[in-house]
Design a protein around this motif. Structure first.
Motif, PDB file in Angstrom:
ATOM      1  N   ALA A  10       0.823  -1.207   0.000  1.00 23.03           N
ATOM      2  CA  ALA A  10       0.000   0.000   0.000  1.00 23.03           C
ATOM      3  C   ALA A  10       0.859   1.260   0.000  1.00 23.03           C
ATOM      4  N   LEU A  11       1.925   1.264   0.795  1.00 18.00           N
ATOM      5  CA  LEU A  11       2.825   2.420   0.822  1.00 18.00           C
ATOM      6  C   LEU A  11       3.466   2.639  -0.542  1.00 18.00           C
ATOM      7  N   ALA A  12       3.932   1.561  -1.161  1.00 12.87           N
ATOM      8  CA  ALA A  12       4.548   1.687  -2.472  1.00 12.87           C
ATOM      9  C   ALA A  12       3.561   2.221  -3.498  1.00 12.87           C
ATOM     10  N   TYR A  82     -11.878   6.968  -6.483  1.00 15.44           N
ATOM     11  CA  TYR A  82     -11.031   6.036  -5.745  1.00 15.44           C
ATOM     12  C   TYR A  82     -10.402   6.754  -4.564  1.00 15.44           C
ATOM     13  N   ARG A  83      -9.938   5.949  -3.596  1.00 15.21           N
ATOM     14  CA  ARG A  83      -9.289   6.503  -2.417  1.00 15.21           C
ATOM     15  C   ARG A  83      -8.450   5.427  -1.746  1.00 15.21           C
ATOM     16  N   LEU A  84      -7.247   5.809  -1.333  1.00 11.90           N
ATOM     17  CA  LEU A  84      -6.371   4.955  -0.545  1.00 11.90           C
ATOM     18  C   LEU A  84      -5.835   5.794   0.602  1.00 11.90           C
ATOM     19  N   ASP A 105      -6.619   2.340   6.300  1.00  9.11           N
ATOM     20  CA  ASP A 105      -7.888   2.798   6.854  1.00  9.11           C
ATOM     21  C   ASP A 105      -8.992   2.760   5.814  1.00  9.11           C
ATOM     22  N   LYS A 106      -8.685   3.161   4.596  1.00 10.60           N
ATOM     23  CA  LYS A 106      -9.674   3.139   3.513  1.00 10.60           C
ATOM     24  C   LYS A 106      -9.002   2.734   2.215  1.00 10.60           C
ATOM     25  N   MET A 107      -9.716   1.925   1.439  1.00  8.83           N
ATOM     26  CA  MET A 107      -9.242   1.515   0.121  1.00  8.83           C
ATOM     27  C   MET A 107     -10.462   1.106  -0.698  1.00  8.83           C
ATOM     28  N   TYR A 108     -10.935   2.014  -1.518  1.00  6.63           N
ATOM     29  CA  TYR A 108     -12.161   1.704  -2.251  1.00  6.63           C
ATOM     30  C   TYR A 108     -12.147   2.308  -3.656  1.00  6.63           C
ATOM     31  N   GLN A 117     -25.244  11.954  -6.427  1.00  2.00           N
ATOM     32  CA  GLN A 117     -25.246  10.618  -5.846  1.00  2.00           C
ATOM     33  C   GLN A 117     -24.069   9.790  -6.368  1.00  2.00           C
ATOM     34  N   TRP A 118     -23.590   8.873  -5.491  1.00  4.13           N
ATOM     35  CA  TRP A 118     -22.427   8.075  -5.822  1.00  4.13           C
ATOM     36  C   TRP A 118     -22.460   6.780  -5.025  1.00  4.13           C
ATOM     37  N   VAL A 119     -21.598   5.835  -5.396  1.00  4.00           N
ATOM     38  CA  VAL A 119     -21.527   4.543  -4.733  1.00  4.00           C
ATOM     39  C   VAL A 119     -20.060   4.161  -4.553  1.00  4.00           C
ATOM     40  N   GLN A 120     -19.748   3.418  -3.473  1.00  2.00           N
ATOM     41  CA  GLN A 120     -18.381   2.995  -3.178  1.00  2.00           C
ATOM     42  C   GLN A 120     -18.356   1.494  -2.887  1.00  2.00           C
ATOM     43  N   PHE A 121     -17.211   0.854  -3.210  1.00  3.55           N
ATOM     44  CA  PHE A 121     -17.015  -0.568  -2.944  1.00  3.55           C
ATOM     45  C   PHE A 121     -15.632  -0.775  -2.346  1.00  3.55           C
ATOM     46  N   GLY A 122     -15.544  -1.551  -1.253  1.00  2.00           N
ATOM     47  CA  GLY A 122     -14.244  -1.888  -0.693  1.00  2.00           C
ATOM     48  C   GLY A 122     -14.164  -1.627   0.791  1.00  2.00           C
ATOM     49  N   LEU A 123     -12.991  -1.196   1.253  1.00  2.00           N
ATOM     50  CA  LEU A 123     -12.760  -0.851   2.655  1.00  2.00           C
ATOM     51  C   LEU A 123     -13.051   0.630   2.838  1.00  2.00           C
TER      52      LEU A 123
END
Length: 350
Positions: A10-12, A82-84, A105-108, A117-123
């Motif tokens: 994840a850091l990389a 997206y978000r990490l 903490d988050k990865m989606y 309106q929007w939708v998210q999938f993941g952590l």
């Protein structure tokens, strides 16, 4: 080893993403963007009270370090979002050891249907997690609602139309922050926001672990409101009601004899804008957990050394000072049946 490897990957990924763009902020004419963000905070809890902090912190100490850092990258491309986000935090919760932990903490990934309106999938955080402290102005957040927080395997839908906003999420095979199983979790909220008044109402339900952990089924209701009573003075009220099934016996690796415990909490807080850079924050708080009641049928006898009754109340007074944009210095003193005497913190955002 697996967890360390996952964090390293994840850091990389994070630094490669920012290095490829060679900028911290990128914006295109069609609305696509990529942003690097984060915060660094140093501070903690002073004079923790051994009578009242047994369910708050990992240990009773004169000072509990609560330093925290986060770094993340988020963006949008052709309506895909997206978000990490990585957090570096102390394991200060009950059952922790107070050491630093680096965690995703988050990865989606998600999709924005339109500007509303929007939708998210993941952590990601469950729907009500964003608003469970809506009426609480204290910097350290006073009464905890017990909602699910961030969860893996989550799908979340949210929307905002004029004054109305709402959302709902479903998490498969949810977990407590300690890692214990809690079963599938569903929660949602609906809110109204206007200049003088705003409020949010939320619900949560979990299926339980079916004997895998001490956590059984749960029903949670919470709400928060904010009212601007004067140009510089805003009042807030936050409350929750929870019925939570917890195992009272264990046989081998199987948890048995689940009993329903009722938990109630409320916070009345006020925020006064003394100047453009200074806020004064005050609160009064009430918590009531059935497992605390030594005279009740479901008393948790593991808490006998700390038994202080089925409820506790405390008050706080503090201030937030903003010396520059993205910097906040906060101090808060507490009196009454509070888990600590004071909380002080310095935080920088970027």
């Amino acid at each position: 080893m697996l967890r360390k490897t996952t964090v390293a990957i994840a850091l990389a990924s994070l630094f490669c993403a920012t290095g490829a763009s060679a900028v911290a902020l990128q914006q295109s004419d069609n609305g696509d963007y990529i942003r690097l963000y984060g915060e660094v905070g140093v501070g903690g809890h002073f004079a923790t009270n051994p009578d009242y902090n047994h369910d708050e912190f990992y240990d009773t100490k004169g000072f509990v370090d609560d330093s925290f850092a986060t770094m993340g990258v988020k963006g949008e491309r052709s309506n895909f979002i997206y978000r990490l986000e990585l957090d570096y935090q102390r394991r200060n919760w009950l059952g922790g050891d107070g050491e630093f932990e680096l965690a995703i903490d988050k990865m989606y990934l998600g999709y924005r249907f339109d500007e509303y309106q929007w939708v998210q999938f993941g952590l990601t955080d469950t729907a009500f997690d964003r608003y469970d402290h809506y009426g609480d102005f204290t910097f350290n957040k006073a009464v905890e609602t017990g909602e699910a927080g961030d969860q893996e395997n989550t799908i979340k839908y949210e929307a905002k139309f004029n004054n109305v906003f709402y959302g709902v999420s479903y998490s498969y095979d949810g977990k407590h922050k300690s890692g214990a199983a809690q079963g599938d979790i569903v929660n949602g909220y609906v809110g109204w926001k206007a200049d003088m008044f705003s409020g949010v109402f939320g619900l949560e339900s979990r299926a339980g672990s079916d004997g895998i952990s001490k956590y059984g089924e749960q029903k949670l209701m919470g709400f928060g409101v904010r009212v601007e009573v004067m140009p510089k003075l805003t009042l807030g009220f936050n409350a929750f009601l929870e019925d939570e099934d917890l195992a009272t016996r264990k046989s081998g690796d199987v948890y048995l004899a689940y009993e329903t415990f009722r938990n109630v909490g409320a916070t009345l807080s006020a925020k006064y804008d003394y100047s453009q850079s200074t806020q004064v924050i005050a609160s009064i708080n009430h918590e009531e957990y059935e497992s605390w009641d030594i005279e009740g049928p479901n008393f948790d006898y593991t808490q006998l050394p700390y038994a202080f009754g089925k409820e506790r109340r405390w008050a706080s007074l503090g201030a937030n000072y903003y010396p520059a944009k993205g910097i906040v210095l906060s101090i808060e003193g507490r009196v009454g049946e509070a888990p600590e005497a004071a909380y002080a913190y310095a935080r920088m955002y970027f």
